[in-house]
Design an enzyme around this catalytic site. Structure first.
Site, PDB file in Angstrom:
ATOM      1  N   GLY A  74     -16.273  -6.936   1.240  1.00 15.27           N
ATOM      2  CA  GLY A  74     -16.208  -8.368   1.488  1.00 15.27           C
ATOM      3  C   GLY A  74     -16.491  -8.801   2.899  1.00 15.27           C
ATOM      4  O   GLY A  74     -16.714  -9.988   3.158  1.00 15.27           O
ATOM      5  N   ARG A  85       0.861  -1.184   0.000  1.00 12.07           N
ATOM      6  CA  ARG A  85       0.000   0.000   0.000  1.00 12.07           C
ATOM      7  C   ARG A  85       0.894   1.229   0.000  1.00 12.07           C
ATOM      8  O   ARG A  85       1.831   1.330   0.800  1.00 12.07           O
ATOM      9  CB  ARG A  85      -0.903  -0.006   1.230  1.00 12.07           C
ATOM     10  N   ARG A 138      -4.739   3.004  17.206  1.00 16.71           N
ATOM     11  CA  ARG A 138      -5.456   2.331  16.118  1.00 16.71           C
ATOM     12  C   ARG A 138      -5.221   3.141  14.846  1.00 16.71           C
ATOM     13  O   ARG A 138      -4.727   4.263  14.888  1.00 16.71           O
ATOM     14  CB  ARG A 138      -6.953   2.262  16.445  1.00 16.71           C
ATOM     15  N   LYS A 139      -5.573   2.582  13.698  1.00 17.92           N
ATOM     16  CA  LYS A 139      -5.393   3.322  12.450  1.00 17.92           C
ATOM     17  C   LYS A 139      -6.222   4.597  12.471  1.00 17.92           C
ATOM     18  O   LYS A 139      -7.183   4.729  13.241  1.00 17.92           O
ATOM     19  CB  LYS A 139      -5.759   2.459  11.255  1.00 17.92           C
ATOM     20  N   CYS A 142     -14.308  -1.918   4.086  1.00 18.06           N
ATOM     21  CA  CYS A 142     -13.349  -1.145   3.289  1.00 18.06           C
ATOM     22  C   CYS A 142     -13.988  -0.628   2.003  1.00 18.06           C
ATOM     23  O   CYS A 142     -13.560   0.385   1.459  1.00 18.06           O
ATOM     24  CB  CYS A 142     -12.124  -1.994   2.973  1.00 18.06           C
ATOM     25  N   GLY A 143     -15.014  -1.329   1.522  1.00 17.34           N
ATOM     26  CA  GLY A 143     -15.742  -0.879   0.343  1.00 17.34           C
ATOM     27  C   GLY A 143     -16.835   0.117   0.643  1.00 17.34           C
ATOM     28  O   GLY A 143     -17.560   0.549  -0.261  1.00 17.34           O
TER      29      GLY A 143
END
Length: 482
Positions: free
Chosen positions: A398, A3, A118-119, A403-404
């Site tokens: 998914g 990424r 966390r992110k 994430c989508g």
């Protein structure tokens, strides 16, 4: 998979050729380039022994993968038509780059921000359209002028995120900052989060949990104090109350203006620079093959001075195209072979144009279903069988990590368990199959909100899914059988 960091989604033809050369040496089923929902690039199929050359090549071209995963700040999102948008309020390009440079120490790595609880996601909007989707980021900067000086800055919203356990829209922080202070303000928030965010349950470690523990008033004061401590010469700069949006009411009245409909930036659009246009290209589900990347690079060199921009909808923008060259660009073979396309009206490719998908189980071990290929095929089949007179944004994800971004779509499909009846040894039994949960009603733009679950446990096989999708499109979006 590697990424990258591509602040504001700004690329060049040289970058695209390098990506193609990098993944093109691997088998065709794994060596691909994906545009992500953060205006970013993921290079797939990379083998460990090739990493050194890849990293060196990125650095030579002004890119990096530094602090792009794990508990770091992910790619900085901005407006894909920054600097060329006739309705622009703020040019987000330098702001996104400045914030990224602060986070990554100009791409060299920044240990003090490399281990957050966390992110963390940051988005900078440049217009009322909010092409950056600030409402689903930990920090969202939404452009608004200072009511006294007229200086353009940002109202800050915070706390938006998706996870398995919870989804959350950003909430107002009641703070306005100058555009020049954006990187400093973000640094203050990040350092406070680093030192005070929860490091226990990872499902409760995003910024919103800290805000809720402290209360917004307490959090706001803590960030203002942290900012003043870090930047004493700018004291008070982060403590200005949120400014009223002048477009929220008609001039000289208390009457709300007409809602601003988010623009579709695919197709050909006039820039604020006379004689130039940007051209928005649909990239099906954001997946680019090496030969396609080479073609995109050649087209960029020919028409947009080598510049390529990415969108959070996983598409590509060619900016600064001379109006005398637009017709020629539209005739390029890449856009006329039935895969990539440039819509000419808002009714062209009504389902494919807004299609977004995570990588799915093809490359992600967390995904419950395959997404990208299924998403493309389903949209094509529905377009062949239905007449739809409006664009419908369909997002596939998914798994519940989303994430989508299924919850922001008109129709969202999230991988999940499903069961179908099947005859086994002479007996009819219910067996587990790939399935989806369907969300409806998400919205992005000036008045965003998250969609809600419409139906759970729908088998993902077209035999079951197509009839349900047809019913939704007919009932909710006025579709008709052809």
């Amino acid at each position: 998979m590697m990424r990258l960091k591509v602040p504001n989604g700004l690329l060049t033809s040289d970058h695209m050729r390098f990506f193609a050369d990098t993944v093109g040496i691997y088998p065709a089923d794994v060596g691909v380039i994906d545009i992500t929902t953060r205006q970013n690039i993921q290079l797939r199929g990379i083998e460990l022994q090739d990493m050194t050359e890849l990293i060196d090549g990125l650095q030579m071209r002004g890119l990096s993968n530094v602090q792009s995963g794990m508990d770091n700040v992910r790619n900085l999102v901005g407006s894909p038509i920054a600097g060329i948008d006739p309705e622009e309020l703020v040019d987000t390009r330098d702001i996104a780059k400045d914030i990224d440079a602060m986070i990554t120490n100009d791409g060299k790595g920044n240990p003090k921000l490399a281990n957050l609880p966390r992110k963390f996601n940051i988005a900078v909007s440049g217009s009322r359209d909010d092409f950056a989707y600030t409402s689903i980021n930990d920090i969202g900067l939404r452009p608004c002028p200072n009511k006294e000086s007229g200086e353009m800055g940002f109202n800050v919203i915070v706390g938006g995120y998706f996870s398995i356990k919870r989804v959350m829209e950003s909430i107002p922080m009641d703070i306005w900052i100058k555009a020049e202070d954006a990187a400093r303000f973000c640094e203050a928030v990040l350092l406070y989060f680093r030192d005070n965010g929860s490091r226990g349950d990872r499902q409760k470690a995003r910024l919103i949990w800290l805000i809720e523990d402290m209360g917004m008033e307490g959090f706001r004061q803590a960030i203002s104090d942290k900012y003043d401590e870090m930047f004493p010469k700018k004291k008070g700069g982060a403590a200005i109350p949120a400014q009223p949006e002048p477009w929220a009411v008609a001039a000289g009245t208390n009457t709300p203006t007409q809602p601003h409909k988010k623009r579709d930036i695919l197709g050909v659009h006039s820039q604020k620079q006379e004689g130039l246009s940007w051209v928005g290209i649909n990239v099906p589900a954001g997946r680019i093959l090496p030969d396609e990347a080479m073609a995109l690079a050649d087209i960029a060199d020919k028409y947009s001075q080598g510049e390529i921009r990415l969108t959070v909808e996983q598409n590509v923008i060619f900016p600064n195209v001379n109006n005398t060259k637009v017709s020629e660009l539209l005739q390029e073979p890449l856009f006329n072979i039935g895969h990539y396309f440039i819509p000419k009206t808002d009714k062209d490719f009504p389902l494919s144009r807004g299609l977004v998908s995570c990588t799915g189980s093809q490359f992600c071990g967390v995904a419950l279903i395959e997404t990208k290929n299924r998403a493309i095929e389903l949209s094509k089949r529905l377009e062949e069988e239905l007449k739809v007179d409006m664009p419908v944004r369909i997002h596939w994800t998914g798994c519940p990590n989303s994430c989508g971004q299924a919850q922001v779509a008109d129709i969202g499909l999230m991988g999940g368990p499903a069961r179908v009846e099947k005859e086994i040894d002479g007996k009819v039994k219910k067996v587990a199959v790939e399935g989806v949960n369907i969300f409806l009603g998400g919205k992005v733009g000036e008045d965003p909100f998250l969609g809600e679950v419409y139906k759970k446990g729908v088998p993902a096989d077209y035999k079951y899914l197509i009839p349900i999708m047809k019913d939704i499109l007919k009932e909710k979006f006025g579709a008709m059988e052809k």
